[in-house]
Write a protein that holds these residues in place. Structure first.
Motif, PDB file in Angstrom:
ATOM      1  N   LYS A 255       0.661  -1.396   0.021  1.00 25.07           N
ATOM      2  CA  LYS A 255      -0.090   0.091   0.209  1.00 25.07           C
ATOM      3  C   LYS A 255       0.658   1.019   0.067  1.00 25.07           C
ATOM      4  O   LYS A 255       1.878   1.340   0.596  1.00 25.07           O
ATOM      5  N   THR A 256       0.160   2.178  -0.489  1.00 21.59           N
ATOM      6  CA  THR A 256       1.023   3.646  -0.566  1.00 21.59           C
ATOM      7  C   THR A 256       1.429   4.237   0.825  1.00 21.59           C
ATOM      8  O   THR A 256       2.804   4.595   1.019  1.00 21.59           O
ATOM      9  N   GLY A 257       0.678   3.821   1.751  1.00 20.62           N
ATOM     10  CA  GLY A 257       1.044   4.242   3.303  1.00 20.62           C
ATOM     11  C   GLY A 257       2.155   3.576   3.687  1.00 20.62           C
ATOM     12  O   GLY A 257       3.031   4.243   4.353  1.00 20.62           O
ATOM     13  N   ASP A 258       2.270   2.252   3.362  1.00 27.80           N
ATOM     14  CA  ASP A 258       3.328   1.335   3.824  1.00 27.80           C
ATOM     15  C   ASP A 258       4.673   1.871   3.175  1.00 27.80           C
ATOM     16  O   ASP A 258       5.573   2.033   4.031  1.00 27.80           O
ATOM     17  N   LEU A 259       4.594   2.062   1.982  1.00 27.68           N
ATOM     18  CA  LEU A 259       5.811   2.436   1.332  1.00 27.68           C
ATOM     19  C   LEU A 259       6.114   3.921   1.668  1.00 27.68           C
ATOM     20  O   LEU A 259       7.535   4.238   2.007  1.00 27.68           O
ATOM     21  N   MET A 260       5.406   4.938   2.078  1.00 25.69           N
ATOM     22  CA  MET A 260       5.666   6.134   2.592  1.00 25.69           C
ATOM     23  C   MET A 260       6.388   6.160   3.818  1.00 25.69           C
ATOM     24  O   MET A 260       7.150   6.794   4.318  1.00 25.69           O
ATOM     25  N   ALA A 261       5.727   5.135   4.748  1.00 26.01           N
ATOM     26  CA  ALA A 261       6.289   4.864   6.037  1.00 26.01           C
ATOM     27  C   ALA A 261       7.699   4.388   6.029  1.00 26.01           C
ATOM     28  O   ALA A 261       8.546   4.862   6.887  1.00 26.01           O
ATOM     29  N   ARG A 262       8.018   3.562   5.154  1.00 25.59           N
ATOM     30  CA  ARG A 262       9.349   2.975   5.179  1.00 25.59           C
ATOM     31  C   ARG A 262      10.341   3.904   4.390  1.00 25.59           C
ATOM     32  O   ARG A 262      11.436   4.052   4.770  1.00 25.59           O
TER      33      ARG A 262
ATOM     34  N   GLN B  42       6.555  -0.325  13.914  1.00 23.83           N
ATOM     35  CA  GLN B  42       6.869   0.407  12.473  1.00 23.83           C
ATOM     36  C   GLN B  42       5.703  -0.018  11.462  1.00 23.83           C
ATOM     37  O   GLN B  42       5.385   0.742  10.734  1.00 23.83           O
ATOM     38  N   ALA B  43       5.444  -1.334  11.549  1.00 20.72           N
ATOM     39  CA  ALA B  43       4.167  -1.855  11.006  1.00 20.72           C
ATOM     40  C   ALA B  43       3.092  -1.221  11.164  1.00 20.72           C
ATOM     41  O   ALA B  43       2.248  -0.910  10.195  1.00 20.72           O
ATOM     42  N   ALA B  44       2.806  -0.968  12.461  1.00 19.39           N
ATOM     43  CA  ALA B  44       1.444  -0.210  12.561  1.00 19.39           C
ATOM     44  C   ALA B  44       1.446   1.293  12.164  1.00 19.39           C
ATOM     45  O   ALA B  44       0.609   1.656  11.725  1.00 19.39           O
ATOM     46  N   PHE B  45       2.763   1.679  12.354  1.00 19.63           N
ATOM     47  CA  PHE B  45       2.763   3.374  11.535  1.00 19.63           C
ATOM     48  C   PHE B  45       2.439   3.258  10.057  1.00 19.63           C
ATOM     49  O   PHE B  45       1.952   4.084   9.609  1.00 19.63           O
ATOM     50  N   SER B  46       2.889   2.094   9.470  1.00 14.87           N
ATOM     51  CA  SER B  46       2.548   2.123   8.020  1.00 14.87           C
ATOM     52  C   SER B  46       1.023   1.984   7.981  1.00 14.87           C
ATOM     53  O   SER B  46       0.580   2.456   6.807  1.00 14.87           O
ATOM     54  N   ASP B  47       0.452   1.296   8.804  1.00 17.49           N
ATOM     55  CA  ASP B  47      -1.081   1.042   8.674  1.00 17.49           C
ATOM     56  C   ASP B  47      -1.652   2.376   8.846  1.00 17.49           C
ATOM     57  O   ASP B  47      -2.848   3.036   8.163  1.00 17.49           O
TER      58      ASP B  47
END
Length: 580
Positions: A112-119, A190-195
């Motif tokens: 997902k876009t949000g996940d890629l942005m968080a990374r 970090q995974a939760a922040f991606s969500d």
């Protein structure tokens, strides 16, 4: 320490900065060892009465000058070190962007876009902190700690040094266990922040739909649930993080207690002077930072290790479509399409099969068919966004699989069903593919797309900001600006993927007439549901269930009693009713 090994490629690249910073750190550590010993001599001199006031002030002045030098050197080596770490952030973000750009749409279906942005933000920041603060803390604490222990052992008392260091192994064992817990919990946070990032991005993009359906309350509840989950994961991280300091403080207190108790006994026995004990205590004060740094290093390294693991997972995803090596030097070649069979993913039913046609340079190809017939699939195969499993698409004598991917795609100017506009001025959006274009060239493209008059009605004309995704414009205006952008590019092949659906019939006819007037060298592919857009096509493909069921020119197809003729009659009737 594994994360340092994984970043060795960057340390080799920036070895001058890191080597220079560590060299200055060694000098700083050596200089900081002098004041405690000097103060010990001053104490012994004052107690014995052998030191004059002038001598004492001279020593104190020298200590102040030395501390000033240490202050300046610390600034220099921190600038070098953190400058290198900041460069790592730039390198990683550029590498991520290039990696994202090399992937086909399938990759963005998995992530997902949000996940890629968080990374690209939080995870990169954690790795940068490891390369900066982590290296600083590890090097500073290690060099200073070993230097202080060496001086305390050789110059003062090795017995008292061992006594003061007795709590250290216990502290190291406990801190190591906390570090393992921190690694796991930080990965989860970090995974939760991606969500959370993905939910935020999704909600903002769909804010109009949410308001139109009155879903604000429901969306707020869902967002609250995601925020609460992130808060719980972060709290779990802080719960482990909070365990470090008490252990360190307890270790420091125990170490001072043992050294003062043991040192007092040794002074009473005449084995140490009061000045030596004072110097030892000051040296032990220098050991507070290395002990505190031990916990901080574990904290930083485990966060960086977890973040780098998430980034490496993305880097390990290889593009499903690999560029060929053949350069496309010739232009105006015939596009030959022979699709025997194409499957989406692991689906058994082919999405497209038995599609065969040639498109000569300068011709106009029309593609029609019901929803789900394979029109967008055909375009994806032509652009090589999907890999054709059985069959071949060639440009002249070169297969597009063997052609340089960037060169091949650069021959297309595509106007998609849902045009994307950037939050910039109208002129900048039109000139996206040719930023060097003059204002007159931009206006000429806008006139061909029948949007020039609309633009001039805006208060700031071509310099009007359109907002994110063109939110301030109507659907028809966005489509025509996207068409102008494609026309300005002057690519060899222009693709209009249902790009005229939001404009009226008269505007559609004018745009197509403009294309006909300027298509001396440009090949045009028009995918449309409204058949009036295909009347001027040199050939038309009618797709159903991924197969060509009709093929020919408009006048020939409307004479056949098939889907195209039936749809044409229906649309003509609909148009007559609207005009009545």
């Amino acid at each position: 320490m594994q994360v340092f090994w994984q970043l060795r490629w960057f340390f080799r690249q920036e070895w001058r900065r890191y080597s220079g910073a560590i060299f200055i750190l060694c000098l700083v550590s050596a200089f900081e060892l002098l004041p405690p010993r000097a103060i010990g001599w001053i104490v012994d001199g004052v107690v014995s009465g052998d030191m004059s006031s002038s001598t004492m002030f001279m020593w104190l002045g020298g200590i102040v000058l030395l501390w000033t030098l240490v202050y300046v050197l610390r600034i220099i080596w921190r600038v070098w070190l953190f400058g290198a770490a900041a460069k790592l952030g730039t390198v990683l973000r550029n590498r991520l962007y290039r990696h994202f750009s090399s992937h086909s749409p399938i990759f963005f279906e998995r992530y997902k876009t949000g996940d890629l942005m968080a990374r690209s933000t939080n995870d990169v920041n954690a790795v940068v902190m490891t390369a900066g603060e982590g290296v600083l803390t590890a090097a500073d604490s290690l060099i200073m700690g070993l230097a202080v222990i060496l001086v305390m052992t050789t110059q003062l008392s090795w017995e008292l040094t061992i006594l003061a260091l007795l709590p250290m192994p216990v502290m190291a064992f406990i801190v190591f266990g906390f570090g393992r817990q921190l690694h796991t919990r930080f990965s989860e946070s970090q995974a939760a922040f991606s969500d959370l990032t993905d939910k935020t991005q999704e909600s903002l993009n769909g804010v109009r739909m949410i308001r139109a359906f009155g879903l604000e309350q429901r969306q707020q509840q869902e967002f609250d649930a995601v925020v609460d989950a992130v808060g719980q994961k972060n709290l779990a991280v802080e719960q482990v993080d909070a365990k470090f300091d008490p252990v360190i403080q307890l270790t420091i207190g125990m170490s001072f207690f043992l050294s003062i108790a043991g040192g007092g006994y040794m002074v009473s026995q005449g084995r140490l002077t009061l000045g030596d004990l004072t110097a030892f205590t000051l040296y032990q004060g220098l050991m507070i930072w290395p002990m505190l740094a031990l916990a901080w290093v574990f904290n930083i390294l485990e966060r960086g290790s977890a973040a780098l693991k998430r980034l490496q997972h993305i880097f390990d995803q290889q593009p499903s479509i690999v560029s060929g090596e053949n350069t496309l030097e010739m232009t105006g070649q015939t596009l030959h399409v022979d699709i025997e069979r194409f499957h989406w993913g692991k689906q058994k039913q082919p999405a497209m099969q038995h599609v065969l046609f040639d498109l000569s340079a300068g011709q106009m190809l029309g593609v029609a068919g019901p929803i789900g017939s394979g029109k967008s699939t055909l375009l994806a195969l032509l652009l090589r966004q999907q890999e054709l499993q059985h069959g071949q698409i060639t440009y002249g004598d070169v297969s597009i699989k063997a052609a340089d991917l960037h060169q091949w795609r650069s021959r297309f100017a595509v106007v998609s069903q849902t045009p994307f506009l950037f939050s910039r001025s109208i002129a900048e959006n039109i000139a996206l593919g040719r930023p060097e274009a003059t204002h007159e060239q931009i206006r000429h493209a806008a006139r061909l797309a029948c949007i020039d008059d609309d633009i001039l009605q805006f208060p700031e004309g071509y310099y009007t900001l359109v907002g994110e995704k063109g939110i301030t414009l109507s659907g028809g205006q966005k489509q025509r600006i996207a068409i102008a952008r494609a026309l300005l590019l002057e690519a060899e092949i222009l693709v209009l993927d249902d790009a005229l659906s939001a404009v009226d019939g008269k505007t559609e006819h004018t745009i197509l007439q403009n294309l006909q007037a300027t298509k001396t060298k440009q090949t045009v592919i028009v995918i449309a549901h409204r058949l009036t857009a295909l009347e001027q096509a040199d050939q038309i493909l009618v797709l159903q269930h991924g197969q060509v069921v009709e093929q020919g020119k408009h006048q020939n197809l409307i004479k056949d009693d098939a889907w195209y003729a039936e749809m044409h009659r229906y649309q003509q009737l609909e148009r007559a009713i609207k005009e009545a």
